[in-house]
Design a protein around this motif. Sequence first.
Motif, PDB file in Angstrom:
ATOM      1  N   VAL A   7      46.098  48.122  44.506  1.00  0.00           N
ATOM      2  CA  VAL A   7      47.275  47.360  44.535  1.00  0.00           C
ATOM      3  C   VAL A   7      46.996  46.054  43.496  1.00  0.00           C
ATOM      4  O   VAL A   7      45.859  45.536  43.534  1.00  0.00           O
ATOM      5  N   LEU A   8      47.713  45.668  42.582  1.00  0.00           N
ATOM      6  CA  LEU A   8      47.697  44.564  41.677  1.00  0.00           C
ATOM      7  C   LEU A   8      48.564  43.497  41.965  1.00  0.00           C
ATOM      8  O   LEU A   8      49.976  43.718  42.535  1.00  0.00           O
ATOM      9  N   VAL A   9      48.040  42.140  42.011  1.00  0.00           N
ATOM     10  CA  VAL A   9      49.148  41.285  42.342  1.00  0.00           C
ATOM     11  C   VAL A   9      48.608  40.131  41.227  1.00  0.00           C
ATOM     12  O   VAL A   9      47.503  39.808  40.874  1.00  0.00           O
ATOM     13  N   GLY A  10      49.769  39.307  40.839  1.00  0.00           N
ATOM     14  CA  GLY A  10      49.642  38.388  39.684  1.00  0.00           C
ATOM     15  C   GLY A  10      49.599  36.838  40.653  1.00  0.00           C
ATOM     16  O   GLY A  10      50.417  36.788  41.392  1.00  0.00           O
ATOM     17  N   THR A  11      48.867  36.076  40.083  1.00  0.00           N
ATOM     18  CA  THR A  11      48.804  34.496  40.413  1.00  0.00           C
ATOM     19  C   THR A  11      48.969  33.621  39.390  1.00  0.00           C
ATOM     20  O   THR A  11      48.063  33.889  38.364  1.00  0.00           O
ATOM     21  N   ASP A  12      49.450  32.780  39.401  1.00  0.00           N
ATOM     22  CA  ASP A  12      49.390  31.455  38.407  1.00  0.00           C
ATOM     23  C   ASP A  12      48.991  30.122  39.114  1.00  0.00           C
ATOM     24  O   ASP A  12      48.999  29.108  38.652  1.00  0.00           O
ATOM     25  N   THR A 104      47.069  45.127  32.401  1.00  0.00           N
ATOM     26  CA  THR A 104      45.954  45.248  33.463  1.00  0.00           C
ATOM     27  C   THR A 104      46.321  46.294  34.430  1.00  0.00           C
ATOM     28  O   THR A 104      45.433  47.061  34.898  1.00  0.00           O
ATOM     29  N   ALA A 105      47.577  46.267  34.738  1.00  0.00           N
ATOM     30  CA  ALA A 105      48.018  47.433  35.826  1.00  0.00           C
ATOM     31  C   ALA A 105      47.667  49.028  35.290  1.00  0.00           C
ATOM     32  O   ALA A 105      46.991  49.851  35.703  1.00  0.00           O
ATOM     33  N   ARG A 106      47.848  49.094  34.272  1.00  0.00           N
ATOM     34  CA  ARG A 106      47.575  50.473  33.476  1.00  0.00           C
ATOM     35  C   ARG A 106      46.024  50.499  33.270  1.00  0.00           C
ATOM     36  O   ARG A 106      45.335  51.720  33.419  1.00  0.00           O
ATOM     37  N   GLU A 107      45.187  49.480  32.934  1.00  0.00           N
ATOM     38  CA  GLU A 107      43.903  49.549  32.876  1.00  0.00           C
ATOM     39  C   GLU A 107      43.175  50.021  34.110  1.00  0.00           C
ATOM     40  O   GLU A 107      42.240  50.812  33.998  1.00  0.00           O
ATOM     41  N   CYS A 108      43.616  49.292  35.131  1.00  0.00           N
ATOM     42  CA  CYS A 108      42.794  49.586  36.097  1.00  0.00           C
ATOM     43  C   CYS A 108      43.545  50.679  37.413  1.00  0.00           C
ATOM     44  O   CYS A 108      43.201  51.069  38.356  1.00  0.00           O
ATOM     45  N   LEU A 112      50.788  50.014  42.717  1.00  0.00           N
ATOM     46  CA  LEU A 112      51.535  48.984  42.988  1.00  0.00           C
ATOM     47  C   LEU A 112      51.186  47.900  42.139  1.00  0.00           C
ATOM     48  O   LEU A 112      50.264  47.348  42.475  1.00  0.00           O
ATOM     49  N   VAL A 113      52.445  47.244  41.814  1.00  0.00           N
ATOM     50  CA  VAL A 113      52.186  45.794  41.403  1.00  0.00           C
ATOM     51  C   VAL A 113      53.112  44.861  42.207  1.00  0.00           C
ATOM     52  O   VAL A 113      54.192  45.206  42.388  1.00  0.00           O
ATOM     53  N   VAL A 114      52.377  43.780  42.764  1.00  0.00           N
ATOM     54  CA  VAL A 114      53.191  42.820  43.530  1.00  0.00           C
ATOM     55  C   VAL A 114      53.404  41.464  42.672  1.00  0.00           C
ATOM     56  O   VAL A 114      52.468  40.969  42.373  1.00  0.00           O
ATOM     57  N   LEU A 141      55.515  51.735  37.204  1.00  0.00           N
ATOM     58  CA  LEU A 141      54.970  51.932  38.459  1.00  0.00           C
ATOM     59  C   LEU A 141      55.744  51.441  39.764  1.00  0.00           C
ATOM     60  O   LEU A 141      56.558  50.513  39.203  1.00  0.00           O
ATOM     61  N   ASP A 142      55.465  51.471  40.786  1.00  0.00           N
ATOM     62  CA  ASP A 142      56.029  50.755  41.947  1.00  0.00           C
ATOM     63  C   ASP A 142      55.970  49.312  41.682  1.00  0.00           C
ATOM     64  O   ASP A 142      54.703  48.783  41.419  1.00  0.00           O
TER      65      ASP A 142
END
Length: 149
Positions: A7-12, A104-108, A112-114, A141-142
């Motif tokens: 599961v990938l999540v972005g933060t700022d 990064t989602a593709r690389e890892c 799921l991206v949140v 992707l999801d």
Amino acid sequence: MTAYQTVLVGTDGSESSFTAVASAARLAAACKAELVVVCAYSPMRDTELAVAQDQLGREAYQVVGSAPAEDTLRTAADRARAHGVAAVRSVAVQDEPVAALVRTARECAADLVVVGNRGLRSLAGRILGSVPSEIARKAGLDVLIVHTT
């Protein structure tokens, strides 16, 4: 359908993005998945940074160099672990947010991206495109858009 493994999540660094991190962490913990926390940044010289922060006021969290990105990632990872995630990986990416998250989602090999919904309903988001809508369109992707505002 199998459970999510990555599961990938972005933060700022904003509180609303940390709400997205918490949601992603709870889901990753339930799936026993790895959580990848990503913070996109654009390095700036000190004088540029000071001017940008002065002009942005409350929105200044959006202006970061790599050191603040590392601080943001450390805070996000700590919050994720508090929700029971065993495997947390942090990634600082020098790029704009959408490109950084999609790449990064593709690389890892994320399943799921949140992302949070911040900007999704704003006028600027409707005209220029928001991070959540662009991620949903480009990720391939999801995508889970969590209510954070």
